[in-house]
Scaffold this motif. Structure first.
Motif, PDB file in Angstrom:
ATOM      1  N   ILE A  41       8.802  94.947  29.640  1.00 56.35           N
ATOM      2  CA  ILE A  41       8.073  95.066  30.904  1.00 56.35           C
ATOM      3  C   ILE A  41       8.150  96.499  31.396  1.00 56.35           C
ATOM      4  CG2 ILE A  41       7.867  94.142  33.241  1.00 56.35           C
ATOM      5  CD1 ILE A  41       9.708  91.848  32.284  1.00 56.35           C
ATOM      6  N   VAL A 228      13.319  95.367  31.128  1.00 55.09           N
ATOM      7  CA  VAL A 228      12.506  96.165  32.037  1.00 55.09           C
ATOM      8  C   VAL A 228      12.721  97.628  31.690  1.00 55.09           C
ATOM      9  CG1 VAL A 228      12.026  96.751  34.434  1.00 55.09           C
ATOM     10  CG2 VAL A 228      12.753  94.447  33.840  1.00 55.09           C
ATOM     11  N   ALA A 252      13.682  97.229  39.120  1.00 55.51           N
ATOM     12  CA  ALA A 252      13.290  95.877  38.720  1.00 55.51           C
ATOM     13  C   ALA A 252      13.003  95.039  39.961  1.00 55.51           C
ATOM     14  CB  ALA A 252      14.384  95.241  37.877  1.00 55.51           C
TER      15      ALA A 252
END
Lengths: 607, 272
Positions: A41, A228, A252
């Motif tokens: 991500i 992330v 995050a």
């Protein structure tokens, strides 16, 4: 059990034009167990695609793997030479790209392209490969699995191509599949079909995967673990539910918050203010013209809309529904075949050249791509000062002061004044774009997908800015989007556009519950929610709906008839649906009495 | 005035390759302007008994077929080659660019008529066309400049039109039209600054073409006439010297190559 993918201390460096190196990926370590799906991500530039590609031993030209180890299925990818790499790619690890539309060769049938990896790696004889391809097409829930392969890429939709591309990636039965934002370019209603197809196939075949995305809600549906990334370094990692529900790293947390936009507070109760803009029976189209002067192919067909003063009207719909044409028509850049536009009590001419300067000033557009609407040869200051001079006659120090004030209004530093658009980030450019519209001191601002090209955190900030400016300046806006979260965050009222028709108008706050047009229901329920298990629920609910083949859409019928689960035979397909007033000023175009339309369940993740 | 400033600002932000090209052009212009002042002899003065003399201290670049100083004649010939090529480039580019950009804003019929005319011009071999015109109009420098200007106009027209059409479709132009800006503002301020880089390299390319055509004509004896000299006529009158390897024929050839290849290379850096 050892990990199937293990990356230790990966560094990827890119070469600048002046020859110096810059770290794109810095000290990234991750592991994926067999049968697991890992999500990478991050926003654009965070290095997520670079990492995913490096798993295949590929780095983009000008970059190199400058350190660390990559081990995939027992191969040391970072040490492989071109020859074994060629054998490894496509056979042991395969790749599903973001834009299947441009990844397929338009001159070859899909069939040839899908089975090509199996043939070139000598995995299967042609006959078996063809059989396996058909099996995969069936598993991916593609229509006509036996014959779809004989078609060419331009004959299929984006969602279908994306599934075919996944079939191509799976044809050699690889151990690892890399998905690079496979659903980002798709509409929500298509995305859900593709996600469902992917997941079914992956679970059945026990594929290990890496899924690159910036959409946290998609992550919640497909991934077991999530990483992330920010600026090329790991910022947070762990099981998906852990990362999404209890993020530790500040970035995050920010990312999770950006995908949970607060819903806009209802406008003060009381009488709805008089409309600032009213569209009546707007028709835009092309092709041969009939006796009444109406075109054969219609992009917009009988649009009736109004924007109350000081309110934001959201217009939502899938790609191709006519959203952008609507904006261009209102802005006077697209001629309409019929219908009238009334703006502040005056009739507005169809072409921008025939509007008065005052009308042009009061109606401004903020377009989707700030890259394209700001002239790269001008400084930001010159762009703003030109508008100030053009509409208000401001010059010199006066114009400069006003331009600086506008920059301040959109929360940009004054240093931006002397810079040119190519030197700014995407979010900054969109703010300049805003400032330019505000410089005219407009009454109505048309916002055309202003957040579509931005990363979620940046987009959230822009939406916040829009809501603030609207409140402080009392602007009226039309906000065009395909993103339901963005819509609910800024809009007072919503019009749902489908195939050039407004199928429903209602208050934004009531979009998630109560009675709605079947298409609005589909749209709302297709927006992924950030909780694992959502996809299962939705697919279970929808299983009932997909039995009978859809009737062809005839002229004059409901635009949703081909996809509607509750269509009435012989009526919906050729009789235009009546517009029925509903609760809270809603207007729904459907043949069913409102009482027969099933209410939307209040989704718990939505609040 | 501000349009000019924007254009200059556009030029200042050019790629290094393009700046190099400009620098090289400037050097050649300086040579054309100041060169003849440095010449030790008059161009027509016979200075030596020896013809086709090799390099020497007295005559650095030797002597020509009449015993004149090649160095001095070379300095004069650079002046005429650069001058005539520049003037004809200016004519072709100014007319071509103005027409090319203007037709993006006019009715489609103007473009159809003008476009076919330009195509017609483009289809005639340039050397043949030049020979025809000069044979009819007589050999003079204005005739040369005008003929070459006309010959290279269609190319400039096409390039600028293609560029302008692409930029005219850009969203910032639409935004400017939606604001209600007039045509000249859109052309001068929105479109032109964004095509300066490619236009400058187009000018350079057309200059190279012009140098080559002029040299061709002069070599055939239809270009610059005695007592004036240009690089092409220097080569022609000394072509007998080839048998002796005389500098009188080699040096102008090398200078011609330096002029064209050098500018071509400098422009090549721009493309990457």
């Amino acid at each position: 059990m050892t990990a199937l993918i293990s990356v230790r201390g990966l560094h990827v460096a890119g070469r600048r034009r002046d020859g110096s190196e810059v770290g794109i990926v810095r000290d990234v370590s991750l592991e994926v167990q067999r049968g697991e799906m890992l999500a990478l991500i991050g926003e654009s530039g965070s290095g997520k695609t670079t990492i995913a590609l490096s798993l295949m031993g590929y780095v983009r030209p000008g970059c190199r793997i400058s350190g660390g180890e990559i081990e995939v299925a027992g191969y040391r990818v970072d040490q492989m030479t071109p020859d074994p790499l060629r054998n490894f790619r496509g056979k042991t690890i395969s790749y599903v790209a973001q834009n299947a539309g441009s990844a397929f060769n338009p001159a070859l049938t899909l069939h040839r392209q899908v089975i090509e990896p199996a043939l070139s790696h000598w995995v299967l004889p042609r006959r078996d490969a063809e059989r396996r391809a058909v099996d995969l097409f069936r598993a991916m829930a593609l229509p006509h699995p036996e014959t779809i392969g004989a078609r060419y890429p331009h004959q299929l939709s984006g969602g279908q191509l994306q599934r075919l591309m996944a079939a191509m990636a799976l044809i050699t039965e690889p151990e690892v599949v890399v998905f690079d934002e496979p659903t980002t370019a798709l509409d929500v209603t298509t995305q859900i079909e593709v996600l469902e197809a992917f997941r079914a196939v992956l679970a059945e075949r026990g594929i290990t995967g890496v899924y690159v995305t910036h959409d946290l809600a998609v992550v919640a549906q497909v991934a077991d673990r999530a990483v992330v990334l920010r600026n090329g370094a790991v910022c947070e990692s762990g099981p998906t539910s852990e990362v999404l529900e209890r993020p530790h790293a500040p970035y995050a947390r920010e990312l999770v918050e950006a995908s949970r936009l607060p819903v806009r507070a209802m406008a003060a109760a009381g009488p709805v203010p008089e409309p600032v803009l009213t569209l009546s029976d707007m028709v835009v189209g092309y092709g041969s013209v009939d006796a009444r002067g109406l075109p054969a192919r219609r992009i917009l067909d009988g649009i009736n809309l109004s924007v109350p003063r000081g309110r934001i009207l959201g217009i939502i719909g899938e790609s191709g529904c006519g959203k952008s044409t609507l904006v261009r028509t209102i802005a006077g850049l697209q001629a309409s075949a019929a219908g009238t536009i009334r703006f502040r009590g005056e009739d507005l001419a169809g072409a921008v050249a025939r509007r008065t300067p005052d009308q042009r000033r009061r109606l401004q557009i903020v377009a989707q791509n700030a890259d394209l609407v700001l002239n790269p040869a001008w400084t930001v200051g010159a762009i703003l000062m030109r508008v100030l001079r053009f509409f208000h006659g401001l010059r010199g120090a006066e114009a400069r002061a006003e331009a600086l004030r506008l920059l301040d209004l959109v929360r940009l530093p004054q240093s931006v004044f002397e810079r040119r658009p190519p030197e700014l980030s995407g979010g900054q450019k969109q703010r300049v774009n805003f400032a330019r519209a505000l410089a005219a001191r407009p009454d109505l601002v048309l916002c055309d997908e202003i957040t579509a090209a931005l990363d979620p955190v940046v987009a959230a900030a822009i939406l916040e800015l829009l809501a603030d400016l609207q409140a402080t300046l009392g602007l009226s806006c039309i906000f065009i989007t395909h993103d339901l979260h963005a819509l609910r965050a800024v809009c007072d009222r919503v019009a749902v556009l489908l195939g050039g028709h407004v199928v429903e108008q209602c208050d934004a706050a009531s979009l998630m519950d109560g009675v709605h047009h079947p298409y609005s229901r589909l749209l709302v329920s297709s927006v992924p929610e950030m909780r694992p298990g959502w996809l299962d629920e939705v697919t279970r609910q929808r299983q009932v709906a997909t039995d009978a083949p859809p009737p062809p859409v005839a002229a004059g019928g409901c635009p949703f008839v081909s996809r509607c689960a509750m269509r009435i035979e012989d009526i919906c397909d050729h009789v235009p649906p009546p517009v029925v007033p509903g609760a809270g000023g809603a207007r729904i175009a459907c043949h069913h009495p409102l009482a027969d339309l099933p209410p939307l369940l209040q989704a718990d993740g939505a609040a | 005035m501000s349009a000019l400033r924007t254009c200059l600002a556009g030029a200042a932000r050019l790629a290094p390759g393009s700046r190099r090209a400009l620098l090289l052009l400037a050097a050649w212009f300086a040579l054309a302007a100041l060169g003849p002042l440095l010449a030790p002899h008059a161009p027509g003065e016979i200075v030596d008994r020896e013809v086709f003399a090799p390099f020497s201290v007295r005559h650095w670049l030797g002597t020509d077929y009449l015993g004149r100083d090649v160095g001095s004649r070379l300095l004069w010939s650079v002046r005429y080659t650069v001058l005539i090529s520049t003037l004809s480039t200016l004519i072709s580019c100014c007319c071509g660019f103005v027409l090319g950009i203007a037709t993006t804003a006019t009715s489609v019929w103007v473009e159809r008529v003008l476009g076919r005319l330009m195509d017609g011009l483009l289809s005639i071999p340039s050397l043949l066309f030049a020979l025809l015109v000069i044979a009819a109009a007589g050999e003079s420098i204005p005739a040369l400049v005008l003929t070459m200007g006309v010959i290279y106009m269609p190319g400039a027209y096409r390039t600028s039109r293609a560029l302008a059409l692409r930029i005219a479709r850009a969203d910032y132009v639409t935004a400017s039209l939606a604001r209600g800006e007039n045509r000249s503002f859109v052309i001068l301020r929105e479109i032109l600054p964004n095509m300066m880089g490619p236009l400058l390299s187009d000018i350079g390319l057309r200059f190279v073409y012009a140098v080559l055509l002029l040299s061709n004509l002069s070599f055939l004896g239809l270009g610059v006439q005695p007592p004036l000299v240009d690089l092409g006529s220097l080569v022609r009158e000394n072509v007998l010297g080839l048998a002796y390897g005389a500098p009188a024929v080699l040096v102008p050839t090398v200078v011609l190559a330096l002029l064209t290849v050098g500018i071509n290379l400098a422009l090549g850096g721009q493309r990457s």
